[in-house]
Enzyme design. Structure first.
Site, short mmCIF file in Angstrom:
data_model
loop_
_atom_site.label_atom_id
_atom_site.label_comp_id
_atom_site.label_asym_id
_atom_site.label_seq_id
_atom_site.Cartn_x
_atom_site.Cartn_y
_atom_site.Cartn_z
CG ASP A 31 8.36 45.77 69.92
OD1 ASP A 31 7.59 44.95 69.40
OD2 ASP A 31 9.45 46.12 69.42
CE LYS A 86 7.74 42.67 63.52
NZ LYS A 86 8.57 42.94 64.70
CD GLN A 130 12.25 42.49 64.28
OE1 GLN A 130 11.32 43.31 64.26
NE2 GLN A 130 12.03 41.21 64.47
N1 L34 Z 1 11.41 44.44 68.71
N2 L34 Z 1 11.81 42.29 68.04
C1 L34 Z 1 10.93 43.25 68.37
N3 L34 Z 1 9.59 43.04 68.36
C2 L34 Z 1 9.09 41.83 68.02
O1 L34 Z 1 7.77 41.62 68.08
C3 L34 Z 1 9.95 40.82 67.63
N4 L34 Z 1 9.53 39.58 67.20
C4 L34 Z 1 10.31 38.40 67.50
C5 L34 Z 1 11.77 38.69 67.12
N5 L34 Z 1 12.19 40.04 67.42
C6 L34 Z 1 11.34 41.06 67.67
C7 L34 Z 1 8.90 39.41 66.01
O2 L34 Z 1 8.41 40.32 65.37
C8 L34 Z 1 9.67 37.36 66.62
N6 L34 Z 1 8.88 38.11 65.68
C9 L34 Z 1 8.24 37.56 64.53
C10 L34 Z 1 7.55 38.32 63.61
C11 L34 Z 1 6.96 37.76 62.50
C12 L34 Z 1 7.06 36.42 62.28
C13 L34 Z 1 7.74 35.65 63.18
C14 L34 Z 1 8.33 36.21 64.30
C15 L34 Z 1 6.48 35.84 61.05
O3 L34 Z 1 6.13 36.54 60.14
N7 L34 Z 1 6.40 34.49 60.97
C16 L34 Z 1 5.89 33.76 59.85
C17 L34 Z 1 6.99 33.06 59.07
C18 L34 Z 1 8.14 33.91 58.75
C19 L34 Z 1 9.26 33.18 58.04
O4 L34 Z 1 9.01 32.68 56.93
O5 L34 Z 1 10.36 33.13 58.60
C20 L34 Z 1 4.99 32.67 60.38
O6 L34 Z 1 4.10 32.26 59.65
O7 L34 Z 1 5.18 32.26 61.51
#
Ligand code: L34
Length: 259
Positions: free
Chosen positions: A98, A31, A75
């Site tokens: 959010d 983020k 988060q």
């Molecule tokens: N308050 N909490 C709040 N807001 C959110 O919108 C979230 N979420 C979920 C968990 N808790 C939260 C997220 O941001 C899940 N989530 C989230 C954000 C980013 C990624 C995955 C989940 C992400 O960047 N995923 C990458 C891989 C990351 C890795 O290597 O672990 C992807 O390509 O899917």
């Protein structure tokens, strides 16, 4: 590439992370990188695991009154001793990027909202950008969480999908998933959806992110099996996760405009 800051627009996003959940750390870092990329000032508040609920709530109240902060994100998950609901309820509705505050959740239910929750909004964007029509389609959402399943179902319904919500107590899950034209899966369990559970030509969207080994990420959907049947399918990583972050950026810009 356009950059907000270079255009003289100062937008601030506060990201609060409590404790040291390694997955949360990765997401928060992603983020921050996105903020930097588009020119939003990100302010990270990394609090210790033993932070009290009151300390966290006091920080949010301070950020609510801080003019340079347009969006506030706490988060999730939070450590067990902190009541998530009490924390979310403290966030200024206009800074709730959010869309987790009950006022914003209610607005979504009514269909007249400022913000959409980032993950379901990202899924809707993926569907729209892929030129997939929702109207009249059988949409099945597997999972009923407040942050994905419930709002996802609502958004699909608002686009005139016929929506079924399945969950851990659903009898014969496959019976439902096999009927789906659009299948959205958010349960947090590897292989929750296998190839035999998917209809030929279905659109399969995998919201799950599971760490099955030190460095191995998989979704909830068995990609190899379902890919053979789907007309479109999202991978993990590189699917819904990055869209979640893109929608956070959109909400933060919108928050600044509203304010
Ligand atoms: N308050 N909490 C709040 N807001 C959110 O919108 C979230 N979420 C979920 C968990 N808790 C939260 C997220 O941001 C899940 N989530 C989230 C954000 C980013 C990624 C995955 C989940 C992400 O960047 N995923 C990458 C891989 C990351 C890795 O290597 O672990 C992807 O390509 O899917």
């Amino acid at each position: 590439m356009a950059n907000l800051k270079k255009e003289g627009k100062e937008i601030g996003l506060a990201v609060i992370i409590v404790g040291d959940n390694p997955a949360s750390r990765v997401y928060v870092n992603n983020k921050k990188k996105a903020c930097e990329y588009i020119g939003i000032n990100s302010y990270e508040y990394a609090l210790k695991e033993d932070t009290t609920e009151n300390e966290l709530i006091d920080l949010i109240k301070t950020l609510n009154n801080d003019k340079k902060i347009n969006g506030i994100l706490v988060q999730l998950p939070l450590p067990k001793h902190i009541n998530e609901e009490a924390v979310i309820n403290t966030i200024d509705v206009k800074k709730d990027v959010d869309a987790f505050h009950p006022v914003n959740v209610g607005k979504i239910m009514i269909g007249n909202y400022d913000f959409l929750p980032c993950t379901p909004a990202g899924v809707m964007e993926l569907i729209a950008e892929s030129g997939i029509e929702i109207q009249g389609k059988d949409c099945v959402v597997v999972g009923r969480s407040n942050i994905v399943g419930k709002p996802q179902a609502m958004l699909l319904m608002q686009q005139n999908g016929t929506v079924t919500i399945c969950h851990s107590k659903t009898k014969n899950l496959a019976e439902y998933t096999k009927k789906a034209d659009i299948l959205v899966v958010a349960v947090g369990k590897p292989n929750a959806i296998t190839g035999d559970m998917v209809k030929d030509g279905a659109v399969v969207i995998d919201v799950g992110i599971n760490r099955i080994a030190e460095k191995t990420l998989v979704g909830d959907v068995n990609f190899e099996e379902c890919e053979k049947k789907a007309s479109a399918i999202t991978p993990v990583p590189g699917g819904v996760g990055p869209m979640t972050i893109a929608m956070l950026m959109k909400n933060t810009v919108k928050a600044a405009l509203i304010q």
